[in-house]
Every structure is written in structure tokens, then in C-alpha cells.
Design a protein around this motif. Structure first.
Motif, PDB file in Angstrom:
ATOM      1  N   LEU A 204       0.824  -1.204   0.000  1.00 43.84           N
ATOM      2  CA  LEU A 204       0.000   0.000   0.000  1.00 43.84           C
ATOM      3  C   LEU A 204       0.862   1.259   0.000  1.00 43.84           C
ATOM      4  CD1 LEU A 204      -2.717  -1.094   2.586  1.00 43.84           C
ATOM      5  CD2 LEU A 204      -3.022  -0.832   0.119  1.00 43.84           C
ATOM      6  N   ARG A 205       1.938   1.227   0.774  1.00 40.56           N
ATOM      7  CA  ARG A 205       2.834   2.394   0.838  1.00 40.56           C
ATOM      8  C   ARG A 205       3.473   2.639  -0.529  1.00 40.56           C
ATOM      9  NH1 ARG A 205       5.050   0.813   4.973  1.00 40.56           N
ATOM     10  NH2 ARG A 205       3.857   1.962   6.526  1.00 40.56           N
ATOM     11  N   ASP A 206       3.888   1.573  -1.185  1.00 38.12           N
ATOM     12  CA  ASP A 206       4.483   1.692  -2.520  1.00 38.12           C
ATOM     13  C   ASP A 206       3.452   2.242  -3.505  1.00 38.12           C
ATOM     14  OD1 ASP A 206       5.885   1.429  -4.894  1.00 38.12           O
ATOM     15  OD2 ASP A 206       6.042  -0.756  -4.825  1.00 38.12           O
ATOM     16  N   ALA A 207       2.241   1.685  -3.471  1.00 37.14           N
ATOM     17  CA  ALA A 207       1.198   2.114  -4.405  1.00 37.14           C
ATOM     18  C   ALA A 207       0.833   3.578  -4.201  1.00 37.14           C
ATOM     19  CB  ALA A 207      -0.039   1.238  -4.239  1.00 37.14           C
ATOM     20  N   CYS A 208       0.674   3.966  -2.962  1.00 34.23           N
ATOM     21  CA  CYS A 208       0.298   5.358  -2.673  1.00 34.23           C
ATOM     22  C   CYS A 208       1.417   6.334  -3.039  1.00 34.23           C
ATOM     23  CB  CYS A 208      -0.090   5.512  -1.206  1.00 34.23           C
ATOM     24  SG  CYS A 208      -1.673   4.730  -0.796  1.00 34.23           S
ATOM     25  N   THR A 209       2.653   5.907  -2.891  1.00 36.72           N
ATOM     26  CA  THR A 209       3.786   6.742  -3.312  1.00 36.72           C
ATOM     27  C   THR A 209       3.753   6.931  -4.826  1.00 36.72           C
ATOM     28  OG1 THR A 209       5.160   5.994  -1.457  1.00 36.72           O
ATOM     29  CG2 THR A 209       6.299   6.936  -3.352  1.00 36.72           C
ATOM     30  N   ARG A 210       3.448   5.866  -5.554  1.00 36.50           N
ATOM     31  CA  ARG A 210       3.340   5.972  -7.011  1.00 36.50           C
ATOM     32  C   ARG A 210       2.198   6.910  -7.407  1.00 36.50           C
ATOM     33  NH1 ARG A 210       4.233  -0.147  -9.534  1.00 36.50           N
ATOM     34  NH2 ARG A 210       5.689  -0.918  -7.963  1.00 36.50           N
ATOM     35  N   ILE A 211       1.086   6.825  -6.688  1.00 46.25           N
ATOM     36  CA  ILE A 211      -0.043   7.721  -6.975  1.00 46.25           C
ATOM     37  C   ILE A 211       0.346   9.169  -6.690  1.00 46.25           C
ATOM     38  CG2 ILE A 211      -2.395   8.365  -6.296  1.00 46.25           C
ATOM     39  CD1 ILE A 211      -2.901   5.366  -5.735  1.00 46.25           C
ATOM     40  N   GLN A 212       1.052   9.392  -5.587  1.00 46.46           N
ATOM     41  CA  GLN A 212       1.529  10.743  -5.268  1.00 46.46           C
ATOM     42  C   GLN A 212       2.429  11.278  -6.383  1.00 46.46           C
ATOM     43  OE1 GLN A 212       3.502  10.301  -1.480  1.00 46.46           O
ATOM     44  NE2 GLN A 212       1.620  10.549  -0.284  1.00 46.46           N
ATOM     45  N   ASN A 213       3.346  10.447  -6.823  1.00 47.20           N
ATOM     46  CA  ASN A 213       4.286  10.877  -7.879  1.00 47.20           C
ATOM     47  C   ASN A 213       3.548  11.148  -9.194  1.00 47.20           C
ATOM     48  OD1 ASN A 213       6.393  10.600  -6.072  1.00 47.20           O
ATOM     49  ND2 ASN A 213       6.949   8.546  -6.737  1.00 47.20           N
ATOM     50  N   PHE A 214       2.564  10.309  -9.504  1.00 51.28           N
ATOM     51  CA  PHE A 214       1.778  10.502 -10.727  1.00 51.28           C
ATOM     52  C   PHE A 214       1.043  11.839 -10.659  1.00 51.28           C
ATOM     53  CE2 PHE A 214      -2.335  10.017 -12.938  1.00 51.28           C
ATOM     54  CZ  PHE A 214      -1.889   9.712 -14.228  1.00 51.28           C
ATOM     55  N   CYS A 215       0.418  12.117  -9.552  1.00 48.67           N
ATOM     56  CA  CYS A 215      -0.340  13.375  -9.418  1.00 48.67           C
ATOM     57  C   CYS A 215       0.585  14.588  -9.433  1.00 48.67           C
ATOM     58  CB  CYS A 215      -1.162  13.355  -8.126  1.00 48.67           C
ATOM     59  SG  CYS A 215      -2.528  12.173  -8.156  1.00 48.67           S
TER      60      CYS A 215
END
Length: 400
Positions: free
Chosen positions: A385-396
Motif C-alpha cells: 500500500l505504501r508503494d502504491a500510494c507513493t506511485r499515486i503521489q508521484n503521478f499526481c
């Protein structure tokens, strides 16, 4: 003469299953993909339940059973309803089906006629409207926005009811938002329903045991006994007991409705898997001590995901009361362009770009009847989840 039924034109495949399938295909092709689409716990079915299933196999309990459930399981379900919800049912008021989905489908098939309306609060579980359509009814979505924490107001419910309304589908905690109705909020909805005696209530309580903080779960017939005779209280073992693949759902309701649902089931699947029924019997009557730690685990994951998504540029993520989903709003991302040059025109485009550019698979909000949003299932490991949310943060962060 067309070969395929006209009914197929009224429904579509499940978007959540489509997203999960797409993520699996990309993984198989070697892509680094994190799937946040599937709504199922990431841990194994408890050992005592698995052992009960093995004993059932060894004892030869592998033959046909009664169409809508073995007597022992129906008795256990009656005890569960009484002990946990204060609802008194007899075994002939209980139906056991092949998953919670079949229970809902059977009830709609047994009751819906052309022109019958079914009120469905949106955001909704993707299958509700399509099941209504398959049954010949008319889904009536009523949108509950982020301003009301994705919860339907009494005024909205009252305004949606017409002489054609047959069912009101109620789901708390909710898939996809995780929103849970407080006792007072449910009381207010029940007061509206008391004014309309022709409306039946289908309460989908699948996430009953997955509630957080100090939230108290309640169900309509428990809040208002006068609604008991026109309420179908639905539940199952899939989520709380990590038994999604075992496919056992159940419901309690009036005898004539349960009998009609049994008739539908007798001409479709017949009985649920015999071994799964004995596993469900153990789930309901065996130790329940794992429920509390599992609940705390999901609560921690909820807090992690909510915190990280709210730190993403253009995203607003409410903190839900239960289930294992969040439903962030991406209004701040609409109209922007991704690093790969994709113009984010809606939540489906957002979800597609997110998958293609970061490998994170989520389900777009339009599938649940409210945009611009997406659903995250946080029923997976913290580090994932931490990895996924970091990727979402970077995408945004790269949207311009």
C-alpha cells in the motif's frame, strides 16, 4: 432471429473483475503491477475453518444438500442474527446461497416485474444496477456526494420513492466508499421507509464486522422492528472470515420471500457447495477471536492510505467508517495532462493512465455511479500500500 438474448444489451461485465483481470495479465507479462482492485482480504481462511472443511470431505459430506442450505447452517445463522443483531428468525426464514451476490440476485429475480423501481444509493457496488436490470426491474440511482460523506439523506430517499418503488438497497459499511451509517442516520432513513409501506428493504451487511474506531454497526430491521416483515437482511462469510472463494452468502427474511428465492435457486445452481457449507458452519460457530485483530489491521491500513492519498496533489480522500475501501475524489486532477501526455478528462482516463504509467490498478469511479473518483481496496500488505500510494503521489505531482 438473433442468437444472443436481448437481456445482454441491458448489462455489462463487472468493472472490478475487469480491472483485476487486467492487472493479472500485465503481471503475467512481466510488468511491475500493484492491483488495488480486488475486494478480498489478503490473508488465508482461518485454520479451524479449513480443518472443518477437510473433516467434512473425509466424512463424505460431498453430496447434494437441501437447495438453500443444510439445517445445521441455517440454525447457526439464526443464532448469529439473534446474538449479534437482535433479530429472531426461524430456519424456514433463512436462505443460503452461492455467495452474497446470488442471495441478492435471487431476491430480485423472485420479486421484480417490468416497471418495478429499485432505489440504489450511489456510489454503489457495481453489481446492484445490473442485477436489477437482469431481473427486469429499473434501477434508480440516487447520488450521495462527498459533501454528505457519501451517505444518502432522508430527504433524498423520500424524494426518490414513487408508487413503482419495490426495493431500497441499503449497504453499510459501503462498497465502494466504506461509509457507515450511524444509528441516528439509519433511524432517520427508517422513519422515511415507515411512511411508504409498499417499499421493501434489502440490507447488504457483508462488511458488518469490518468497522473502525468507535463506530457501532446496526441494520434496518434491528433499528425499526416495524420494518422486519419487509426487510431481507443479507450477509455472508466472504469478507469477515476471509472466505471469498468458498462462496457462501445468506439472508433472513419473510417466509414467502425465502421460499420464492429457493424456487429460483432450485432451477439455477441448486445447493451451495456442501463442503463450503460445513466450513461456513464452523466460521459462525467456532472461535471469533481473530475478528478483532483483523479489524485493527484494516483500521491501520485505512489510516495509512487515507493519509498518503490526502498528501497527493489534487486528491481529497475522506476517512471511512468501515469495509476495506477508500473512494478519493480527483476533481483537482481533471483537465490536467500526465507526464506521458494523457489529458485527464475523467476518472476512467485517470485510472487507465495511472495503470499504464505507474503500474497501479484501481477502479474508476464511474463504474460505481459517482465521478470523478476511484476506488482503492486496501486489503493488502502495508508495504504494498505504501508503494502504491507513493506511485499515486508521484503521478499526481507530474500532472500539469
Amino acid at each position: 432471429m438473433a442468437f444472443l438474448s436481448d437481456t445482454l444489451a441491458r448489462v455489462k461485465p463487472s468493472p472490478t473483475i475487469a480491472v483485476t483481470t487486467k492487472a493479472a495479465e500485465l503481471k503475467a507479462a512481466g510488468r511491475d503491477v500493484i492491483g488495488l482492485g480486488a475486494g478480498e482480504p489478503d490473508f488465508d481462511t482461518p485454520l479451524n475453518i479449513r480443518e472443518a472443511a477437510k473433516r467434512a470431505i473425509d466424512a463424505g459430506k460431498t453430496r447434494y444438500t437441501a437447495v438453500d442450505g443444510i439445517p445445521e447452517l441455517k440454525k447457526a445463522i439464526c443464532a448469529k442474527f439473534l446474538n449479534e443483531n437482535g433479530l429472531t428468525y426461524q430456519p424456514n426464514q433463512i436462505s443460503v446461497g452461492t455467495g452474497g451476490k446470488q442471495i441478492l440476485y435471487n431476491a430480485l429475480m423472485a420479486t421484480c416485474n417490468p416497471g418495478d423501481e429499485v432505489i440504489i444509493p450511489a456510489p454503489y457496488w457495481v453489481s446492484y444496477p445490473d442485477m436489477v436490470l437482469l431481473a427486469g426491474g429499473t434501477p434508480v440511482p440516487v447520488v450521495a456526494t462527498i459533501d454528505t460523506d457519501f451517505k444518502l439523506t432522508p430527504a433524498q430517499l423520500d424524494a426518490a420513492i414513487t408508487p413503482k418503488t419495490k426495493w431500497f438497497i441499503f449497504n453499510s459499511p459501503s462498497n465502494p466508499t466504506g461509509a457507515g451509517y450511524t444509528r441516528a442516520e439509519l433511524r432517520a432513513l427508517c422513519d422515511v421507509l415507515l411512511k411508504h409501506p409498499h417499499v421493501w428493504i434489502m440490507s447488504d451487511d457483508m462488511y458488518e464486522h469490518l468497522v473502525f474506531d468507535d463506530f457501532e454497526f446496526t441494520t434496518p430491521a434491528q433499528i425499526e422492528p416495524k420494518l422486519y416483515d419487509r426487510t431481507l437482511t443479507c450477509n455472508g462469510v466472504s469478507k469477515s472470515y476471509a472466505m471469498t472463494g468458498w462462496r457462501i452468502g445468506y439472508a433472513g427474511g419473510p417466509v414467502h420471500l425465502i421460499k420464492a428465492m429457493g424456487t429460483i435457486q432450485s432451477q439455477s445452481t441448486s445447493n451451495p457447495c456442501s463442503v463450503s457449507q460445513y466450513a461456513a458452519l464452523e466460521a459462525l460457530t467456532g472461535p471469533q477471536d481473530f475478528l478483532a485483530p483483523n479489524r485493527k489491521l484494516f483500521e491501520r491500513r485505512r489510516d495509512l492510505v487515507v493519509s498518503m492519498l490526502n498528501a497527493a496533489k489534487g486528491i481529497k480522500c475522506p476517512k471511512p467508517e468501515g469495509a476495506f475501501y477508500v473512494y478519493p475524489d480527483i476533481s483537482g486532477c481533471i483537465g490536467k495532462t500526465s507526464a506521458a501526455g494523457t489529458k485527464i478528462t475523467n476518472d476512467e482516463v485517470f485510472a487507465t493512465a495511472l495503470l499504464e504509467e505507474t503500474g497501479v490498478a484501481v477502479v474508476f469511479g464511474a463504474a460505481f455511479g459517482l465521478s470523478p473518483n476511484f476506488r482503492v481496496s486496501y486489503a493488502t500488505a502495508d508495504e504494498v500500500l505504501r508503494d502504491a500510494c507513493t506511485r499515486i503521489q508521484n503521478f499526481c505531482a507530474t500532472l500539469t
